[in-house]
Design an enzyme around this catalytic site. Structure first.
Site, short mmCIF file in Angstrom:
data_model
loop_
_atom_site.label_atom_id
_atom_site.label_comp_id
_atom_site.label_asym_id
_atom_site.label_seq_id
_atom_site.Cartn_x
_atom_site.Cartn_y
_atom_site.Cartn_z
N HIS A 172 -158.15 -112.07 -45.01
CA HIS A 172 -156.92 -111.26 -45.07
C HIS A 172 -156.12 -111.71 -46.29
O HIS A 172 -155.74 -112.87 -46.40
CB HIS A 172 -156.08 -111.43 -43.80
CG HIS A 172 -154.83 -110.61 -43.82
ND1 HIS A 172 -154.79 -109.29 -43.42
CD2 HIS A 172 -153.55 -110.93 -44.21
CE1 HIS A 172 -153.57 -108.82 -43.56
NE2 HIS A 172 -152.79 -109.80 -44.02
N CYS A 173 -155.89 -110.79 -47.21
CA CYS A 173 -155.18 -111.11 -48.45
C CYS A 173 -153.73 -110.65 -48.32
O CYS A 173 -153.47 -109.44 -48.20
CB CYS A 173 -155.86 -110.42 -49.63
SG CYS A 173 -155.07 -110.78 -51.21
N PRO A 174 -152.76 -111.55 -48.35
CA PRO A 174 -151.35 -111.12 -48.22
C PRO A 174 -150.85 -110.38 -49.44
O PRO A 174 -149.89 -109.61 -49.33
CB PRO A 174 -150.61 -112.46 -48.02
CG PRO A 174 -151.49 -113.48 -48.65
CD PRO A 174 -152.90 -113.02 -48.43
N GLY A 177 -151.69 -106.98 -48.79
CA GLY A 177 -151.20 -106.60 -47.48
C GLY A 177 -152.26 -105.98 -46.60
O GLY A 177 -151.94 -105.16 -45.74
N ASN A 178 -153.50 -106.39 -46.79
CA ASN A 178 -154.60 -105.76 -46.07
C ASN A 178 -155.76 -106.75 -45.98
O ASN A 178 -155.81 -107.74 -46.72
CB ASN A 178 -155.05 -104.50 -46.80
CG ASN A 178 -155.91 -103.59 -45.93
OD1 ASN A 178 -156.08 -103.83 -44.74
ND2 ASN A 178 -156.46 -102.55 -46.54
#
Length: 336
Positions: A172-174, A177-178
């Site tokens: 999950h890559c902040p 945002g996805n």
């Protein structure tokens, strides 16, 4: 005698329903995880649901807003600060570099939007819950996601930040945002690649433009080296040159300060994203994701390292793989 009765009752089997096919399954009384002998579904009892995801989604949206603002600032400030230097050479030279800036900006923004605003990978729907519909082995190694209330395949992982199951989830890559999964992994790699190329290009152009408008340093004395030069003399010359260069930075204009900021920030971003891009390509090279790599660290899983994994990932034609080398095929991940 009473203790023997308690131990006997604890070892007795109990019957429960399989969530996959609905059949009655006889399991050991203390077993919290069991597998159905008909459909192959795995049942895990005493599962705690995830907490509220509203705060995490809000943080993700804030990160996405910051990243988009940063990219737009980079594009606008870069064009504003660089165009006097590139157009001072020639008109064709300036138009050529403006075309490169437009192409890199469109590729970076488009790949970012595709990786951030499309679903990361929705697991396919599968029939479950009734015995006549679910065949033998139809749900082999499937588990039940209590958060999504549907079956979860062995290739899927539930993301607590997104609140959904993602097929072939990498991480999950902040900043987007996805999650990075089966549907947007390729777009995420293209985003990293275009960003690395863009920031490297900004580093070169900002340094070139900054040197064009940098005030000439005032040297109090000119030292000419002739014959043998000892290290102390060389160190003194370098120290005097660097100090004069830094003193002249006080007279920089606003455009020059923006160019210095663009140079430092683009250089740091390009180095960091280059490391991340190399890590991602190394996982793709061995046919794994980041999460599957973590699960296989302590296992004896066979890792096939092949350039054809890269070809399949990017969807290149099958004839392309004939021109690519293969290394370390069927190599064990760990040896005892």
């Amino acid at each position: 005698m009473q203790e023997e009765d308690q131990s006997t009752s604890a070892n007795e089997d109990r019957e429960t329903n399989c969530w996959g096919c609905g059949l009655r399954v006889s399991v050991v009384a203390y077993a919290s995880v069991f597998k159905c002998g008909w459909c192959g579904a795995i049942t895990k009892e005493h599962v705690v649901k995830s907490d509220n995801i509203r705060l995490r989604r809000c943080l993700d949206r804030c990160f996405v807003t910051i990243v988009i603002s940063f990219m737009l600032f980079f594009i606008c400030a870069g064009v504003w600060a660089v165009y006097p230097a590139i157009f001072s050479v020639s008109y064709f030279y300036g138009v050529f570099h403006l075309a490169i800036i437009v192409i890199l900006s469109i590729c970076t923004l488009l790949s970012f939007c595709l990786s951030a605003f499309q679903p990361a990978g929705i697991p396919p729907l599968i029939i479950w819950g009734s015995f006549p519909a679910v065949g033998q082995g139809g749900l082999d190694n499937y588990t039940f996601c209590h958060c999504c209330s549907k079956p979860k395949s062995p290739m899927a992982h539930h993301c607590r930040s997104c609140g959904t199951c993602v097929l072939d989830m990498d991480h999950h890559c902040p900043f987007i945002g996805n999650c990075v999964g089966a549907a947007n992994h390729r777009c995420f790699i293209l985003f990293l690649l275009s960003t690395v190329i863009s920031t490297f290009y900004v580093t070169i152009m900002s340094s070139y433009s900054a040197l064009q408008i940098w005030p000439h340093p005032e040297r109090e004395s000119v030292i000419r080296l002739s014959g043998y030069a000892n290290p102390e003399l060389i160190f003194g010359v370098l120290k005097e040159t660097i100090s004069a260069f830094l003193r002249s930075a006080v007279f920089l204009s606003v455009r020059g300060l923006v160019l210095v900021y663009l140079f430092l920030s683009s250089l740091s971003v390009s180095i960091g994203l280059s490391v991340l891009l190399c890590q991602q390509l190394s996982y793709i090279y061995v046919g794994k994701t980041y999460l599957s790599h973590l699960r296989a660290v302590d296992s004896e899983e066979v890792m096939e390292r092949d350039c054809q994994n890269l070809v399949r990932f990017f969807g290149c034609p099958s004839k392309t793989s004939a021109y690519l080398p293969s290394y370390w095929k069927s190599r064990k991940a760990h040896k005892k």
